[in-house]
Enzyme design. Sequence first.
Site, PDB file in Angstrom:
ATOM      1  N   GLU A   1       1.390   4.995   4.280  1.00  0.00           N
ATOM      2  CA  GLU A   1       1.349   3.811   3.433  1.00  0.00           C
ATOM      3  C   GLU A   1       1.973   4.885   1.790  1.00  0.00           C
ATOM      4  OE1 GLU A   1      -2.876   2.045   2.862  1.00  0.00           O
ATOM      5  OE2 GLU A   1      -2.947   3.654   2.566  1.00  0.00           O
TER       6      GLU A   1
HETATM    7  C1  TNX Z   1      -5.829   2.572   4.319  1.00  0.00           C
HETATM    8  S1  TNX Z   1      -5.015   3.836   7.606  1.00  0.00           S
HETATM    9  C2  TNX Z   1      -5.678   3.877   3.916  1.00  0.00           C
HETATM   10  C3  TNX Z   1      -6.193   4.312   3.466  1.00  0.00           C
HETATM   11  C4  TNX Z   1      -7.078   3.570   2.726  1.00  0.00           C
HETATM   12  C5  TNX Z   1      -8.122   2.685   3.891  1.00  0.00           C
HETATM   13  C6  TNX Z   1      -9.260   1.964   3.563  1.00  0.00           C
HETATM   14  C7  TNX Z   1      -4.676   5.174   6.381  1.00  0.00           C
HETATM   15  C8  TNX Z   1      -3.615   5.819   7.332  1.00  0.00           C
HETATM   16  N1  TNX Z   1      -4.446   4.672   4.895  1.00  0.00           N
HETATM   17  O1  TNX Z   1      -5.616   5.263   2.004  1.00  0.00           O
HETATM   18  O2  TNX Z   1      -8.585   4.939   2.493  1.00  0.00           O
HETATM   19  O3  TNX Z   1      -7.256   1.447   4.330  1.00  0.00           O
HETATM   20  O4  TNX Z   1      -9.282   0.915   4.485  1.00  0.00           O
END
Ligand code: TNX
Length: 530
Positions: free
Chosen positions: A338
């Site tokens: 992300e």
């Molecule tokens: C996505 S999955 C994220 C996290 C969040 C999560 C909550 C991923 C690698 N990153 O930053 O905590 O969703 O479900």
Amino acid sequence: MRRSRLLISLLLAAAAGTVTTAAVPQQRAAAAAPVPLDRVIPAPASVRPAGTAYTLGAGTRIRVPGNSAEARRIGGYLAGLLRPATGYPLPVTTRGGADGIVFRLGGRDARGLGAEGYRLTSGGRAVTISAARPAGLFHGVQTLRQLLPAAVEKGTRQPGPWRIAGGTISDTPRYAYRGAMLDVSRHFFTVGQVKRYIDQLAQYKINTLHLHLSDDQGWRIAIDSWPRLATYGGSTQVGGGPGGHYTKADYREIVRYAASRYLTVVPEIDMPGHTNAALASYAELNCDGQAPPLYTGTKVGFSSLCVPKKTTYDFAEDVIREIAALTPGRYLHIGGDEAHSTSHADYAAFMDKVQPLVAKYGKTVIGWHQLTGARPAKGAVAQYWGYDRTGAPERQQVADAAKNGTRLILSPADRAYLDMKYDKDTPLGLNWAGYVDVRRAYDWDPGGYLAGVPAGAVLGVEAPLWTETLSTSANLEYMAFPRLPGIAELGWSPARTHDWTSYRARLAAQGARWDAQGIHYYRAPEVGWP
Ligand code: TNX
């Protein structure tokens, strides 16, 4: 209720001599029937019931012949588990003998059991656990626990009897990597809370604890060369509580405790996004030289390290060096998910510079699967967290990387994410990947999950527990139980044992164990709890 009343009236009647006594032994025999050898999670690779049960008694010894101090330690650990409820002394002895609980390490018995496998043989005189390596003895001990009545998990003396059904279990894992992730950044969890979770994971033969040590909301590990990361960057959490961080001594204690339960810790420092806590701690990490305020909300994707700046790589190298020095395991996770505030070119450039730093300090990179959109280093491992709405091109990118030698850890968010709500009424958790009920978490095959991925590219599975909405051990347990054992089984058990009906029945039998252990699990309606 009705059953206990029946039992009481039967007992009263028996005491008064008003019923034929034949009814009473029958009741007792039913209560004492040992747990069937196949009622274990994860399902063992092979189960052969045979012969008579072994009964633990006041004179039972735990025999650990040979000169392995580690095998003796595991014997002591087993004794520590069994003594409170049985009330038996269960001395651990190196003296040989064919009776009692017998450990066998190495030798002919252990052939074919590999690094983690074990064989458990139970009969009238003894229950023997054989393994090629101490890890196998440890996993065999976890199986032995589940073969005893659930009351063995209680902290005070229970009546027994303590029988273990006769026969042989031979068991080796499907995957080498069987992980659970705990996000200690969104909410901080103490060393004691982490140890409690480790003990819960070990019961299901999970062998990796991935700690998500940094994120926008908190930096949780002391770094000597950049001290404000922990002292300032760790000083809050989601919702604005006091947060916290691990000193190096704390962290070493977690690593040591995990190792004593045969879990390896994989530390994660999430970069270049998810870095607000670091950016807030050191103005020079920001492209504009301005430190943002600490963050206590739950948005993602707004922060980025400054990719063109040299300071960024001094920081990354110092952190990687210090964390690598605390890490006996081979993997170091650099995040990479992300990074919505980092351009694609910057993201790839950042990964090109940071992956070699991990190798420089002797570790192998793990990154979230977005790493496959850059240039994964040779030997790197990608952790897939996509879900049913993940687009075909993104899946293809992961599959292509796998064909080119990148190994995969599978954590599909709509299956393995323990922070997803079970259903619309779940009071905790999130639902961006949908609801994940107990069956959905269990009913998939890591081997065939991603089209185009060679079976050998799958290193294993991992169940992440993100903690935006979770702040206590009871919260963690409510989300992890009863789903975590399903992911553990996918990681350990051969695909041919996969069967929801059988799993559901075995899971239902775990409830009484969790009650005895004080685990605050969710009584999911799909599981036919007794
Ligand atoms: C996505 S999955 C994220 C996290 C969040 C999560 C909550 C991923 C690698 N990153 O930053 O905590 O969703 O479900």
